[in-house]
Design a protein around this motif. Structure first.
Motif, PDB file in Angstrom:
ATOM      1  N   THR A   1      -3.054 -16.571  -0.367  1.00 40.39           N
ATOM      2  CA  THR A   1      -2.427 -16.085   0.871  1.00 40.39           C
ATOM      3  C   THR A   1      -2.279 -14.564   0.880  1.00 40.39           C
ATOM      4  O   THR A   1      -2.072 -13.972   1.940  1.00 40.39           O
ATOM      5  CB  THR A   1      -1.044 -16.725   1.065  1.00 40.39           C
ATOM      6  OG1 THR A   1      -0.233 -16.507  -0.103  1.00 40.39           O
ATOM      7  CG2 THR A   1      -1.155 -18.212   1.350  1.00 40.39           C
ATOM      8  N   ASN A   2      -2.382 -13.939  -0.279  1.00 43.84           N
ATOM      9  CA  ASN A   2      -2.259 -12.480  -0.329  1.00 43.84           C
ATOM     10  C   ASN A   2      -3.491 -11.758   0.209  1.00 43.84           C
ATOM     11  O   ASN A   2      -3.416 -10.564   0.520  1.00 43.84           O
ATOM     12  CB  ASN A   2      -2.009 -12.028  -1.775  1.00 43.84           C
ATOM     13  CG  ASN A   2      -0.534 -12.038  -2.132  1.00 43.84           C
ATOM     14  OD1 ASN A   2       0.318 -11.813  -1.272  1.00 43.84           O
ATOM     15  ND2 ASN A   2      -0.244 -12.306  -3.388  1.00 43.84           N
ATOM     16  N   ILE A   3      -4.610 -12.453   0.330  1.00 39.50           N
ATOM     17  CA  ILE A   3      -5.854 -11.787   0.743  1.00 39.50           C
ATOM     18  C   ILE A   3      -5.744 -11.156   2.129  1.00 39.50           C
ATOM     19  O   ILE A   3      -5.993  -9.951   2.289  1.00 39.50           O
ATOM     20  CB  ILE A   3      -7.038 -12.770   0.676  1.00 39.50           C
ATOM     21  CG1 ILE A   3      -7.287 -13.174  -0.778  1.00 39.50           C
ATOM     22  CG2 ILE A   3      -8.301 -12.132   1.282  1.00 39.50           C
ATOM     23  CD1 ILE A   3      -8.357 -14.251  -0.946  1.00 39.50           C
ATOM     24  N   PRO A   4      -5.351 -11.906   3.188  1.00 34.51           N
ATOM     25  CA  PRO A   4      -5.235 -11.247   4.498  1.00 34.51           C
ATOM     26  C   PRO A   4      -4.106 -10.224   4.555  1.00 34.51           C
ATOM     27  O   PRO A   4      -4.214  -9.210   5.262  1.00 34.51           O
ATOM     28  CB  PRO A   4      -4.974 -12.417   5.462  1.00 34.51           C
ATOM     29  CG  PRO A   4      -4.400 -13.492   4.605  1.00 34.51           C
ATOM     30  CD  PRO A   4      -5.069 -13.353   3.284  1.00 34.51           C
ATOM     31  N   LEU A   5      -3.032 -10.464   3.801  1.00 29.86           N
ATOM     32  CA  LEU A   5      -1.919  -9.517   3.809  1.00 29.86           C
ATOM     33  C   LEU A   5      -2.305  -8.202   3.128  1.00 29.86           C
ATOM     34  O   LEU A   5      -1.833  -7.131   3.516  1.00 29.86           O
ATOM     35  CB  LEU A   5      -0.702 -10.138   3.122  1.00 29.86           C
ATOM     36  CG  LEU A   5      -0.059 -11.296   3.892  1.00 29.86           C
ATOM     37  CD1 LEU A   5       0.995 -11.993   3.034  1.00 29.86           C
ATOM     38  CD2 LEU A   5       0.552 -10.807   5.187  1.00 29.86           C
ATOM     39  N   LEU A   6      -3.168  -8.271   2.133  1.00 27.53           N
ATOM     40  CA  LEU A   6      -3.638  -7.055   1.478  1.00 27.53           C
ATOM     41  C   LEU A   6      -4.492  -6.207   2.428  1.00 27.53           C
ATOM     42  O   LEU A   6      -4.486  -4.979   2.349  1.00 27.53           O
ATOM     43  CB  LEU A   6      -4.435  -7.397   0.222  1.00 27.53           C
ATOM     44  CG  LEU A   6      -3.604  -7.814  -0.998  1.00 27.53           C
ATOM     45  CD1 LEU A   6      -4.498  -8.384  -2.089  1.00 27.53           C
ATOM     46  CD2 LEU A   6      -2.785  -6.647  -1.520  1.00 27.53           C
ATOM     47  N   LEU A   7      -5.202  -6.867   3.330  1.00 23.84           N
ATOM     48  CA  LEU A   7      -5.967  -6.124   4.331  1.00 23.84           C
ATOM     49  C   LEU A   7      -5.027  -5.342   5.248  1.00 23.84           C
ATOM     50  O   LEU A   7      -5.294  -4.182   5.593  1.00 23.84           O
ATOM     51  CB  LEU A   7      -6.840  -7.085   5.148  1.00 23.84           C
ATOM     52  CG  LEU A   7      -7.995  -7.753   4.392  1.00 23.84           C
ATOM     53  CD1 LEU A   7      -8.724  -8.740   5.303  1.00 23.84           C
ATOM     54  CD2 LEU A   7      -8.958  -6.709   3.843  1.00 23.84           C
ATOM     55  N   LEU A   8      -3.898  -5.962   5.628  1.00 17.76           N
ATOM     56  CA  LEU A   8      -2.901  -5.259   6.425  1.00 17.76           C
ATOM     57  C   LEU A   8      -2.310  -4.089   5.646  1.00 17.76           C
ATOM     58  O   LEU A   8      -2.044  -3.020   6.206  1.00 17.76           O
ATOM     59  CB  LEU A   8      -1.785  -6.220   6.833  1.00 17.76           C
ATOM     60  CG  LEU A   8      -2.157  -7.331   7.824  1.00 17.76           C
ATOM     61  CD1 LEU A   8      -0.964  -8.252   8.052  1.00 17.76           C
ATOM     62  CD2 LEU A   8      -2.630  -6.744   9.141  1.00 17.76           C
ATOM     63  N   CYS A   9      -2.123  -4.290   4.358  1.00 23.23           N
ATOM     64  CA  CYS A   9      -1.590  -3.226   3.502  1.00 23.23           C
ATOM     65  C   CYS A   9      -2.540  -2.030   3.490  1.00 23.23           C
ATOM     66  O   CYS A   9      -2.103  -0.883   3.599  1.00 23.23           O
ATOM     67  CB  CYS A   9      -1.375  -3.757   2.089  1.00 23.23           C
ATOM     68  SG  CYS A   9      -0.785  -2.534   0.910  1.00 23.23           S
ATOM     69  N   LEU A  10      -3.821  -2.298   3.374  1.00 21.12           N
ATOM     70  CA  LEU A  10      -4.811  -1.218   3.352  1.00 21.12           C
ATOM     71  C   LEU A  10      -4.808  -0.443   4.662  1.00 21.12           C
ATOM     72  O   LEU A  10      -4.904   0.785   4.675  1.00 21.12           O
ATOM     73  CB  LEU A  10      -6.200  -1.804   3.086  1.00 21.12           C
ATOM     74  CG  LEU A  10      -7.364  -0.817   3.064  1.00 21.12           C
ATOM     75  CD1 LEU A  10      -7.181   0.222   1.961  1.00 21.12           C
ATOM     76  CD2 LEU A  10      -8.685  -1.556   2.892  1.00 21.12           C
ATOM     77  N   ILE A  11      -4.653  -1.151   5.778  1.00 20.80           N
ATOM     78  CA  ILE A  11      -4.708  -0.521   7.095  1.00 20.80           C
ATOM     79  C   ILE A  11      -3.458   0.308   7.375  1.00 20.80           C
ATOM     80  O   ILE A  11      -3.532   1.454   7.821  1.00 20.80           O
ATOM     81  CB  ILE A  11      -4.906  -1.590   8.187  1.00 20.80           C
ATOM     82  CG1 ILE A  11      -6.270  -2.262   8.033  1.00 20.80           C
ATOM     83  CG2 ILE A  11      -4.775  -0.967   9.582  1.00 20.80           C
ATOM     84  CD1 ILE A  11      -6.464  -3.477   8.913  1.00 20.80           C
ATOM     85  N   PHE A  12      -2.270  -0.255   7.097  1.00 25.03           N
ATOM     86  CA  PHE A  12      -1.025   0.364   7.539  1.00 25.03           C
ATOM     87  C   PHE A  12      -0.306   1.176   6.467  1.00 25.03           C
ATOM     88  O   PHE A  12       0.481   2.068   6.785  1.00 25.03           O
ATOM     89  CB  PHE A  12      -0.067  -0.705   8.081  1.00 25.03           C
ATOM     90  CG  PHE A  12      -0.531  -1.339   9.351  1.00 25.03           C
ATOM     91  CD1 PHE A  12      -0.414  -0.677  10.558  1.00 25.03           C
ATOM     92  CD2 PHE A  12      -1.103  -2.598   9.336  1.00 25.03           C
ATOM     93  CE1 PHE A  12      -0.846  -1.254  11.741  1.00 25.03           C
ATOM     94  CE2 PHE A  12      -1.545  -3.195  10.517  1.00 25.03           C
ATOM     95  CZ  PHE A  12      -1.415  -2.526  11.722  1.00 25.03           C
ATOM     96  N   LEU A  13      -0.535   0.865   5.204  1.00 29.16           N
ATOM     97  CA  LEU A  13       0.202   1.545   4.137  1.00 29.16           C
ATOM     98  C   LEU A  13      -0.669   2.508   3.331  1.00 29.16           C
ATOM     99  O   LEU A  13      -0.146   3.265   2.520  1.00 29.16           O
ATOM    100  CB  LEU A  13       0.849   0.519   3.196  1.00 29.16           C
ATOM    101  CG  LEU A  13       1.868  -0.415   3.842  1.00 29.16           C
ATOM    102  CD1 LEU A  13       2.403  -1.409   2.806  1.00 29.16           C
ATOM    103  CD2 LEU A  13       3.022   0.373   4.464  1.00 29.16           C
ATOM    104  N   GLY A  14      -1.974   2.468   3.549  1.00 26.58           N
ATOM    105  CA  GLY A  14      -2.841   3.429   2.894  1.00 26.58           C
ATOM    106  C   GLY A  14      -3.468   2.907   1.611  1.00 26.58           C
ATOM    107  O   GLY A  14      -3.062   1.890   1.049  1.00 26.58           O
ATOM    108  N   LYS A  15      -4.441   3.660   1.158  1.00 26.63           N
ATOM    109  CA  LYS A  15      -5.228   3.244  -0.002  1.00 26.63           C
ATOM    110  C   LYS A  15      -4.397   3.222  -1.280  1.00 26.63           C
ATOM    111  O   LYS A  15      -4.529   2.300  -2.097  1.00 26.63           O
ATOM    112  CB  LYS A  15      -6.427   4.180  -0.167  1.00 26.63           C
ATOM    113  CG  LYS A  15      -7.348   3.809  -1.315  1.00 26.63           C
ATOM    114  CD  LYS A  15      -8.524   4.764  -1.409  1.00 26.63           C
ATOM    115  CE  LYS A  15      -9.419   4.428  -2.583  1.00 26.63           C
ATOM    116  NZ  LYS A  15     -10.575   5.374  -2.696  1.00 26.63           N
ATOM    117  N   ASP A  16      -3.533   4.239  -1.476  1.00 23.87           N
ATOM    118  CA  ASP A  16      -2.762   4.313  -2.716  1.00 23.87           C
ATOM    119  C   ASP A  16      -1.835   3.107  -2.861  1.00 23.87           C
ATOM    120  O   ASP A  16      -1.785   2.462  -3.920  1.00 23.87           O
ATOM    121  CB  ASP A  16      -1.950   5.609  -2.760  1.00 23.87           C
ATOM    122  CG  ASP A  16      -2.838   6.831  -2.932  1.00 23.87           C
ATOM    123  OD1 ASP A  16      -3.990   6.654  -3.379  1.00 23.87           O
ATOM    124  OD2 ASP A  16      -2.375   7.950  -2.609  1.00 23.87           O
TER     125      ASP A  16
END
Length: 290
Positions: A58-73
């Motif tokens: 379940t973390n896979i789609p949420l990690l995509l949101l993390c990349l988009i909104f919280l940045g690469k770091d």
């Protein structure tokens, strides 16, 4: 590099701590304490899904949101946490259930899990799941980290009504409250300071008390009455929360009709608080020392 390693260490220790609380307190007592972890408790009961496997996928789609909104770091650090936390749950799955009392599990488990999540947040990361949503809300809104977590995890707790009885869900709500409060204490500290603002004709006597008796710095701020247009002086000082009662009592003894505003100061840095107080007059100080 040193900071990155320190953050990764905090995330690792926090994940292990939270996993211990989950397996030894929450899982067997059906405490669905919010987030994807809470959903994993409900889904294990309903479908016999393994919690660690459920969290990984379940973390896979949420990690995509993390990349988009919280940045690469943040994505890279969250990637580690979202991977390590399910592994930690898997590794600690053999721990015995420490109590059969769901209330004790909610209270003590909440402290353990909350402390672990607090360490993860100190590492500027999350364990994945709805923790990613929590950080997004915290970043793009004025909500504190603890309040954002309470809101997002509340939806997960509500899902417990499908799998468990009402009593069990209420224990889950207690656990969520304890987790949120524990994270809050780690976020702002257990004993926040207070800002004191005083308007009084006796401001000179009050200033003298603050300087000589309370041993705190004080600032004089010129103000103007909105109704009368009269020029006045407002005193401002910052004190520890334990000093508030005696401070307010002493001020009212000097002037019983003094106007006093007390506001929380959750994070205070400077001499007398985070730095050792000294008694030299520094021209650049906002609140001058005695």
């Amino acid at each position: 590099m040193t900071k990155l390693l320190w953050n990764l260490l905090l995330v690792s220790l926090g994940s292990i701590c939270a996993a211990i609380g989950f397996n030894s307190m929450f899982l067997h007592n059906h405490i669905a304490s919010g987030g994807m972890v809470g959903l994993s408790v409900s889904f294990q009961e309903l479908f016999d899904w393994n919690p660690s496997t459920f969290l990984l996928f379940t973390n896979i789609p949420l990690l995509l949101l993390c990349l988009i909104f919280l940045g690469k770091d943040t994505f890279l650090k969250t990637l580690f946490g979202s991977w390590f936390y399910p592994i930690a749950i898997k590794l600690t799955a053999g721990l015995p259930n420490l109590t059969e009392n769901p209330l004790l599990a909610a209270l003590f488990g909440g402290v353990i899990v909350g402390f672990g999540l607090g360490l993860v947040f100190w590492g500027n990361s999350s364990t994945g799941g709805t923790g990613i949503i929590t950080q997004i809300i915290h970043k793009y809104s004025p909500l504190s980290l603890s309040l954002a977590m309470a809101i997002t995890d509340g939806f997960s707790v509500a899902m417990g009504f499908v799998a468990f009885d009402v009593d069990t869900v209420m224990y889950s709500i207690i656990a969520l409250g304890v987790i949120s409060y524990t994270v809050y204490l780690m976020e702002v500290g257990p004993s926040s300071a207070r800002n004191m603002m005083i308007i009084s004709p006796q401001n000179q006597a009050i200033q003298s008390y603050i300087s000589s008796q309370l041993d705190r710095g004080v600032s004089r701020i010129p103000i103007q009455g909105g109704y009368t247009g009269q020029e006045k002086t407002m005193l401002m000082t910052t004190i520890s929360s334990r000093e508030v009662y005696h401070f307010e009592k002493a001020i009212l003894e000097i002037d019983p009709i003094a106007f006093i505003v007390i506001t929380p100061a959750s994070h205070v840095r400077g001499r007398g608080f985070s730095l050792t107080k000294h008694y030299e007059l520094a021209e650049q100080d906002l609140i001058l020392p005695m």
